[in-house]
Design a protein around this motif. Structure first.
Motif, PDB file in Angstrom:
ATOM      1  N   ARG A  95     -12.089  20.223  -1.328  1.00 56.31           N
ATOM      2  CA  ARG A  95     -12.754  19.221  -0.855  1.00 56.31           C
ATOM      3  C   ARG A  95     -14.259  19.297  -0.225  1.00 56.31           C
ATOM      4  N   ASP A  96     -14.172  20.244   0.876  1.00 57.22           N
ATOM      5  CA  ASP A  96     -15.282  20.269   1.737  1.00 57.22           C
ATOM      6  C   ASP A  96     -16.630  20.869   1.013  1.00 57.22           C
ATOM      7  N   ALA A  97     -16.204  21.593  -0.246  1.00 57.91           N
ATOM      8  CA  ALA A  97     -17.282  22.137  -0.939  1.00 57.91           C
ATOM      9  C   ALA A  97     -17.777  21.165  -1.852  1.00 57.91           C
ATOM     10  N   GLY A  98     -17.412  20.021  -1.936  1.00 55.60           N
ATOM     11  CA  GLY A  98     -17.898  18.985  -2.739  1.00 55.60           C
ATOM     12  C   GLY A  98     -16.916  18.257  -3.770  1.00 55.60           C
ATOM     13  N   PHE A  99     -15.711  18.890  -4.211  1.00 54.45           N
ATOM     14  CA  PHE A  99     -14.926  18.208  -5.115  1.00 54.45           C
ATOM     15  C   PHE A  99     -14.278  16.986  -4.591  1.00 54.45           C
ATOM     16  N   LYS A 100     -14.382  16.012  -5.278  1.00 53.05           N
ATOM     17  CA  LYS A 100     -13.930  14.716  -4.720  1.00 53.05           C
ATOM     18  C   LYS A 100     -12.303  14.360  -5.059  1.00 53.05           C
ATOM     19  N   LEU A 101     -11.508  14.772  -4.344  1.00 56.62           N
ATOM     20  CA  LEU A 101     -10.157  14.803  -4.437  1.00 56.62           C
ATOM     21  C   LEU A 101      -9.210  14.357  -3.198  1.00 56.62           C
ATOM     22  N   ASP A 102      -8.060  13.937  -3.255  1.00 57.86           N
ATOM     23  CA  ASP A 102      -7.168  13.769  -2.184  1.00 57.86           C
ATOM     24  C   ASP A 102      -6.434  15.029  -1.735  1.00 57.86           C
ATOM     25  N   ARG A 103      -7.205  15.569  -0.513  1.00 55.28           N
ATOM     26  CA  ARG A 103      -6.589  16.900  -0.423  1.00 55.28           C
ATOM     27  C   ARG A 103      -5.030  16.852   0.123  1.00 55.28           C
ATOM     28  N   GLN A 112       1.212  25.489  -9.802  1.00 57.55           N
ATOM     29  CA  GLN A 112       0.714  25.231 -11.233  1.00 57.55           C
ATOM     30  C   GLN A 112      -0.053  23.765 -11.349  1.00 57.55           C
ATOM     31  N   ASN A 113       0.546  22.924 -10.607  1.00 56.08           N
ATOM     32  CA  ASN A 113      -0.081  21.566 -10.802  1.00 56.08           C
ATOM     33  C   ASN A 113      -1.464  21.608 -10.191  1.00 56.08           C
ATOM     34  N   ILE A 114      -1.544  22.288  -9.125  1.00 59.01           N
ATOM     35  CA  ILE A 114      -2.939  22.411  -8.360  1.00 59.01           C
ATOM     36  C   ILE A 114      -4.022  22.997  -9.304  1.00 59.01           C
ATOM     37  N   ILE A 115      -3.453  24.116 -10.360  1.00 59.89           N
ATOM     38  CA  ILE A 115      -4.537  24.692 -11.095  1.00 59.89           C
ATOM     39  C   ILE A 115      -4.584  23.577 -12.174  1.00 59.89           C
ATOM     40  N   ARG A 116      -3.570  22.772 -12.745  1.00 64.02           N
ATOM     41  CA  ARG A 116      -3.687  21.752 -13.856  1.00 64.02           C
ATOM     42  C   ARG A 116      -4.627  20.681 -13.501  1.00 64.02           C
ATOM     43  N   THR A 117      -4.853  20.430 -12.096  1.00 64.13           N
ATOM     44  CA  THR A 117      -5.591  19.292 -11.675  1.00 64.13           C
ATOM     45  C   THR A 117      -7.041  19.479 -12.164  1.00 64.13           C
ATOM     46  N   PHE A 118      -7.351  20.805 -12.092  1.00 64.98           N
ATOM     47  CA  PHE A 118      -8.679  21.413 -12.712  1.00 64.98           C
ATOM     48  C   PHE A 118      -9.149  21.866 -13.962  1.00 64.98           C
ATOM     49  N   LEU A 119      -7.932  22.396 -14.690  1.00 68.47           N
ATOM     50  CA  LEU A 119      -8.219  23.176 -15.748  1.00 68.47           C
ATOM     51  C   LEU A 119      -7.274  22.641 -16.802  1.00 68.47           C
ATOM     52  N   GLY A 202     -15.419  28.789 -14.054  1.00 71.94           N
ATOM     53  CA  GLY A 202     -15.820  29.062 -15.543  1.00 71.94           C
ATOM     54  C   GLY A 202     -15.757  27.947 -16.335  1.00 71.94           C
ATOM     55  N   ASP A 203     -15.361  26.658 -15.860  1.00 75.26           N
ATOM     56  CA  ASP A 203     -15.018  25.571 -16.870  1.00 75.26           C
ATOM     57  C   ASP A 203     -16.115  24.438 -16.492  1.00 75.26           C
ATOM     58  N   ARG A 204     -16.625  24.427 -17.614  1.00 76.14           N
ATOM     59  CA  ARG A 204     -17.957  23.423 -17.621  1.00 76.14           C
ATOM     60  C   ARG A 204     -17.590  22.080 -17.238  1.00 76.14           C
ATOM     61  N   THR A 205     -16.416  21.482 -17.441  1.00 77.31           N
ATOM     62  CA  THR A 205     -16.099  20.221 -17.103  1.00 77.31           C
ATOM     63  C   THR A 205     -15.790  20.183 -15.271  1.00 77.31           C
ATOM     64  N   VAL A 206     -15.322  21.290 -14.947  1.00 79.52           N
ATOM     65  CA  VAL A 206     -14.974  21.341 -13.483  1.00 79.52           C
ATOM     66  C   VAL A 206     -16.497  21.236 -12.755  1.00 79.52           C
ATOM     67  N   LEU A 207     -17.405  22.278 -13.218  1.00 77.66           N
ATOM     68  CA  LEU A 207     -18.924  22.055 -12.904  1.00 77.66           C
ATOM     69  C   LEU A 207     -19.243  20.448 -13.099  1.00 77.66           C
ATOM     70  N   LEU A 208     -19.198  19.831 -14.020  1.00 81.10           N
ATOM     71  CA  LEU A 208     -19.700  18.640 -14.210  1.00 81.10           C
ATOM     72  C   LEU A 208     -19.180  17.630 -13.254  1.00 81.10           C
ATOM     73  N   ARG A 209     -17.791  17.881 -13.103  1.00 83.28           N
ATOM     74  CA  ARG A 209     -17.367  16.709 -12.049  1.00 83.28           C
ATOM     75  C   ARG A 209     -17.988  17.013 -10.487  1.00 83.28           C
ATOM     76  N   GLU A 214     -17.562  13.110  -9.250  1.00 84.84           N
ATOM     77  CA  GLU A 214     -16.625  12.492 -10.030  1.00 84.84           C
ATOM     78  C   GLU A 214     -15.176  12.521  -9.301  1.00 84.84           C
ATOM     79  N   LYS A 215     -14.492  11.456  -9.166  1.00 85.47           N
ATOM     80  CA  LYS A 215     -12.983  11.463  -8.514  1.00 85.47           C
ATOM     81  C   LYS A 215     -11.988  12.491  -9.253  1.00 85.47           C
ATOM     82  N   ILE A 216     -11.357  13.301  -8.948  1.00 83.42           N
ATOM     83  CA  ILE A 216     -10.642  14.086  -9.533  1.00 83.42           C
ATOM     84  C   ILE A 216      -9.176  13.702  -9.323  1.00 83.42           C
ATOM     85  N   ALA A 217      -8.468  13.334 -10.456  1.00 83.74           N
ATOM     86  CA  ALA A 217      -7.016  12.852 -10.308  1.00 83.74           C
ATOM     87  C   ALA A 217      -6.159  14.186 -10.227  1.00 83.74           C
TER      88      ALA A 217
END
Length: 226
Positions: A95-103, A112-119, A202-209, A214-217
């Motif tokens: 979150r503090d690095a700039g990813f918009k999420l509910d910490r 596994q859900n934490i990882i799947r939130t992004f990938l 390494g994931d382009r979608t993650v980098l674009l978000r 963008e809010k990350i569900a």
């Protein structure tokens, strides 16, 4: 003869605040550059720059927490203040690095859900019942970057580099604080029978978000604690 004193690294909250501000400045600048890019080649260059920045920023932010005490229920937001659980360490740094999420929501999920939130699922590597030496040998050949890794009952960051990996986490084992460990020192990683990881940077979608703020569900689980 008395045993030598072991000095724990000191958390650095001042530097952490600087890095949070730096992250936002870079995000806005890179986002503007991406919006102005007219060709795929120009966009790819901005994405590469974004990845390079995050692969520098994220580990430095993690290291600001070193020495912060662990607690199963720890929810600290400031390095060195209070205590922090493994899931909150991961979610707070992201979150503090700039990813918009509910910490809070992210921290309470199974790893596994934490990882799947992004990938996507096919970007995850699952290894069960594999010896530590085999697993560590496999890590020596993976793509460098910042990963999230889930274990039997733990979640952490894994920074993979050509010269080896760093396992950075809030440890519920000795010394019961946020630590930065190499292959030999990573006992929690060694003891786990279950290991799942994914390359966040390494994931382009993650980098674009991240670029677009963008809010990350959060991928939720019915078994997550309340």
């Amino acid at each position: 003869m008395s045993a030598p004193l072991v000095t724990k690294p000191a958390p650095d909250s001042a530097r952490y605040e600087e890095l949070k501000e730096e992250a936002e400045r870079w995000r806005k600048d890179l986002s503007s550059k991406y919006a102005k890019a007219r060709t795929n080649e120009e966009k790819d260059r901005v994405i590469a720059e974004t990845r390079s920045f995050l692969e520098t920023l994220l580990p430095e932010m993690m290291l600001c927490w070193l020495g912060t005490p662990w607690d199963f229920n720890g929810t600290s937001e400031v390095p060195g203040e209070g205590k922090i659980a493994c899931g909150y360490f991961v979610s707070t740094v992201l979150r503090d690095a700039g990813f918009k999420l509910d910490r809070y929501k992210l921290a309470r999920q199974p790893s596994q859900n934490i990882i799947r939130t992004f990938l996507p699922a096919d970007a995850m590597t699952l290894r069960v019942g594999v010896s530590y030496d085999t697993f560590a040998g496999e890590l020596a050949m993976v793509e460098p970057g910042v990963r999230i890794i889930g274990l039997d009952s733990h979640v952490a960051f894994l920074v993979t580099r050509p010269d080896g990996f760093r396992f950075i986490h809030s440890s519920g084992s000795a010394p019961w604080c946020v630590v930065d460990e190499d292959r030999e020192a990573a006992e929690v990683l060694r003891r786990s029978n279950y290991r799942v990881h994914g390359l966040l940077t390494g994931d382009r979608t993650v980098l674009l978000r991240w670029l677009r703020a963008e809010k990350i569900a959060v991928k939720e689980s019915s078994t997550a604690s309340s």
